[in-house]
Motif scaffolding. Structure first.
Motif, short mmCIF file in Angstrom:
data_model
loop_
_atom_site.label_atom_id
_atom_site.label_comp_id
_atom_site.label_asym_id
_atom_site.label_seq_id
_atom_site.Cartn_x
_atom_site.Cartn_y
_atom_site.Cartn_z
N LYS A 49 26.18 20.20 27.10
CA LYS A 49 27.41 20.22 28.12
C LYS A 49 27.29 21.69 28.71
O LYS A 49 27.73 21.96 29.97
N SER A 50 27.23 22.67 27.79
CA SER A 50 27.00 24.17 27.98
C SER A 50 26.30 24.85 27.02
O SER A 50 26.11 24.38 25.80
N MET A 51 26.03 26.09 27.24
CA MET A 51 25.28 26.81 26.01
C MET A 51 25.77 28.26 26.23
O MET A 51 26.11 28.61 27.48
N VAL A 52 26.05 28.77 25.09
CA VAL A 52 26.44 30.25 24.75
C VAL A 52 25.25 30.99 24.18
O VAL A 52 24.86 30.35 23.06
N SER A 53 24.72 32.06 24.52
CA SER A 53 23.89 32.61 23.91
C SER A 53 23.85 34.28 24.20
O SER A 53 24.41 34.68 24.86
N ASN A 54 22.99 34.76 23.58
CA ASN A 54 22.88 36.28 23.69
C ASN A 54 21.51 36.43 24.70
O ASN A 54 20.94 35.26 25.22
N ASP A 55 20.88 37.58 25.00
CA ASP A 55 19.91 37.70 25.79
C ASP A 55 18.70 37.33 24.91
O ASP A 55 18.26 38.32 24.24
N SER A 56 18.22 36.15 25.24
CA SER A 56 17.28 35.52 24.16
C SER A 56 16.16 34.74 24.94
O SER A 56 16.48 34.32 26.10
N GLY A 57 15.09 34.11 24.36
CA GLY A 57 14.40 33.37 24.85
C GLY A 57 14.88 31.89 25.09
O GLY A 57 14.77 31.49 26.09
N LEU A 58 15.95 31.53 24.20
CA LEU A 58 16.58 30.24 24.55
C LEU A 58 17.66 30.16 25.54
O LEU A 58 17.86 29.38 26.58
N MET A 59 18.06 31.50 25.93
CA MET A 59 19.04 31.71 27.14
C MET A 59 17.85 31.73 28.38
O MET A 59 18.63 30.76 29.78
N HIS A 60 16.88 31.89 28.67
CA HIS A 60 16.04 31.78 29.60
C HIS A 60 15.60 30.10 30.02
O HIS A 60 15.39 29.56 30.62
N VAL A 61 15.32 29.49 28.69
CA VAL A 61 15.11 28.19 28.52
C VAL A 61 16.35 27.31 29.18
O VAL A 61 16.22 26.36 29.86
N ALA A 94 18.51 28.53 31.41
CA ALA A 94 18.54 28.91 33.03
C ALA A 94 17.35 27.82 33.50
O ALA A 94 17.62 27.46 34.44
N GLY A 95 16.22 27.60 32.67
CA GLY A 95 15.19 26.95 33.27
C GLY A 95 15.65 25.27 33.73
O GLY A 95 15.02 24.54 34.58
N PHE A 96 16.55 24.76 32.83
CA PHE A 96 16.99 23.65 32.87
C PHE A 96 18.15 23.58 33.63
O PHE A 96 18.58 22.26 34.17
N GLY A 97 18.82 24.70 34.16
CA GLY A 97 19.86 24.65 35.06
C GLY A 97 21.23 24.15 34.49
O GLY A 97 21.97 23.55 35.02
N VAL A 98 21.44 24.49 33.34
CA VAL A 98 22.74 23.85 32.47
C VAL A 98 23.51 25.17 32.57
O VAL A 98 23.28 26.36 32.82
N ALA A 99 24.85 24.68 32.62
CA ALA A 99 25.84 25.57 32.54
C ALA A 99 25.72 26.59 31.56
O ALA A 99 25.67 25.95 30.19
N GLN A 100 25.84 27.76 31.29
CA GLN A 100 25.50 28.58 30.40
C GLN A 100 26.36 29.89 30.51
O GLN A 100 26.93 30.37 31.73
N VAL A 101 27.03 30.60 29.41
CA VAL A 101 27.27 31.97 29.47
C VAL A 101 26.31 32.98 28.64
O VAL A 101 26.14 32.47 27.44
N ALA A 102 25.84 33.78 29.16
CA ALA A 102 24.61 34.77 28.52
C ALA A 102 25.69 36.12 28.36
O ALA A 102 26.14 36.73 29.51
N ILE A 103 25.46 36.43 27.09
CA ILE A 103 26.16 37.77 26.73
C ILE A 103 25.22 38.92 26.37
O ILE A 103 24.36 38.63 25.67
N PHE A 104 25.37 39.86 27.24
CA PHE A 104 24.51 40.94 26.97
C PHE A 104 25.11 42.15 26.47
O PHE A 104 26.19 42.49 26.50
N GLY A 105 24.24 42.92 25.69
CA GLY A 105 24.86 44.20 24.83
C GLY A 105 23.98 45.22 25.30
O GLY A 105 24.15 45.96 26.12
N SER A 106 22.93 45.44 24.31
CA SER A 106 22.05 46.83 24.55
C SER A 106 20.89 46.61 25.65
O SER A 106 20.39 47.61 25.95
N THR A 107 20.83 45.47 26.16
CA THR A 107 19.58 45.18 27.34
C THR A 107 20.43 45.00 28.60
O THR A 107 21.75 45.25 28.78
N SER A 108 19.57 44.70 29.63
CA SER A 108 20.40 44.76 30.95
C SER A 108 20.08 43.40 31.80
O SER A 108 18.87 43.00 32.00
#
Length: 334
Positions: A250-262, A264-278
């Motif tokens: 249904k949706s995904m919540v993640s940090n800035d990680s490899g699975l975050m990009h996965v 995005a590649g599948f076009g699913v609803a997602q919230v990506a949380i960034f901290g030390s990176t940009s």
């Protein structure tokens, strides 16, 4: 005659996803693509329909492993007309050179002058374009800044993953609380747990075996109050199964990680949380992605002048960039 091309893949899942637009460009101009990848990255390329073959490299982290590379190179001799070397390391360019592939394209770096026949200028890390554009430029084509990764699994592969894990399509959220780089990229586990407890649908936690304890620290307190609400699958799935789970969520919540990009590649609803990176450098390129980064929040006080620091552990010891993103704020975006 069809040009046969070998792509030397990066060693990280997120980077592998970000090479997809490059491969799509090469395939669109008629090149037949074989990807050489390390075993933990190879399944990502099986979610790219333009890839004709995936060769799993018998290499490990560290060392040139000259004998293994030479043996594989002998098997590949005469098979390819061109090679595109995505990583910047010396050893990543060795195999195409040993295999005698006539055209070998990559970025300058680590004494590769004799190994590559075509070298692109490699800007300093602080001046590099976003990584998708960085990889797509290896095609030699222009207008690569608008490229977006696209992943696709066969319906049967997705259904097989769901059946094996007793999941229902769109019937759960996915959390990916890990980040290989370090804790300064990880939203706190207690925030993930608080968010999971507020969601109506069950939560599936994904990650590597090394992240099983982290995922347990999220799932266990929630399940104590709501039995069975969180399913901890960290270290219990293949990467291909994990891809199927993400593709059908249904949706995904993640940090800035490899699975975050996965995701995005599948076009699913997602919230990506960034901290030390940009997110200016490695954003989730997905119209359904929502990014939380306090550095860009003009209402957050005092401003995060320290971000992005790109450190593994917060140098100032407070990790405000992540601690101050409350679960209620993430929930509002789901």
């Amino acid at each position: 005659m069809t040009k046969r091309s070998l792509i030397i893949a990066p060693q990280w899942i997120g980077d592998a996803v970000m090479t997809e637009p490059l491969l799509r460009r090469l395939a669109a101009r008629g090149e037949q693509l074989t990807v050489g990848a390390l075993p933990w990255v190879a399944p990502v390329y099986r979610a790219m329909p333009q890839v004709a073959e995936v060769i799993e490299f018998p290499f490990a982290h560290g060392g040139l492993q000259w004998r293994e590379r030479w043996r594989l190179a002998q098997q590949l001799k005469g098979r390819f007309d061109a090679a595109y070397v995505c990583p910047n390391s010396f050893k990543s360019a060795l195999l195409p050179w040993l295999a005698g592939i006539p055209r070998r394209v990559g970025y300058q770096g680590e004494a590769r002058i004799g190994l590559l026949t075509q070298r692109l200028g490699n800007p300093p890390k602080g001046q590099r374009p976003p990584m998708v554009a960085f990889y797509s430029a290896l095609s030699g084509e222009k207008d690569v800044a608008t490229d977006r990764p696209q992943l696709q699994l066969a319906t049967a592969e997705v259904e097989a993953a769901l059946a094996a894990l007793n999941l229902t399509r769109m019937g759960y959220h996915v959390f990916a609380p890990g980040a290989e780089y370090g804790e300064a990229k990880r939203w706190p586990a207690h925030h993930f747990a608080a968010l999971a407890a507020q969601l109506d649908l069950p939560v599936v936690l994904l990650g590597s075996g090394k992240e099983a304890a982290l995922c347990a620290s999220i799932a266990d307190p929630v399940n104590a109050q709501r039995p069975g609400h969180c399913l901890n699958l960290a270290g219990k799935t293949t990467l291909l199964q994990a891809l199927g789970v993400i593709a059908a969520c249904k949706s995904m919540v993640s940090n800035d990680s490899g699975l975050m990009h996965v995701a995005a590649g599948f076009g699913v609803a997602q919230v990506a949380i960034f901290g030390s990176t940009s997110p200016l450098h490695t954003p989730p390129l997905n119209d359904l992605a929502k990014v939380l980064w306090l550095k860009a929040d003009t209402t957050y006080q005092p401003p995060l002048d320290c971000a992005p620091c790109f450190a593994r552990v917060c140098p100032l010891g407070h990790t405000r960039c992540l601690n101050d993103i409350l679960p209620s704020r993430v929930k509002a975006l789901l």
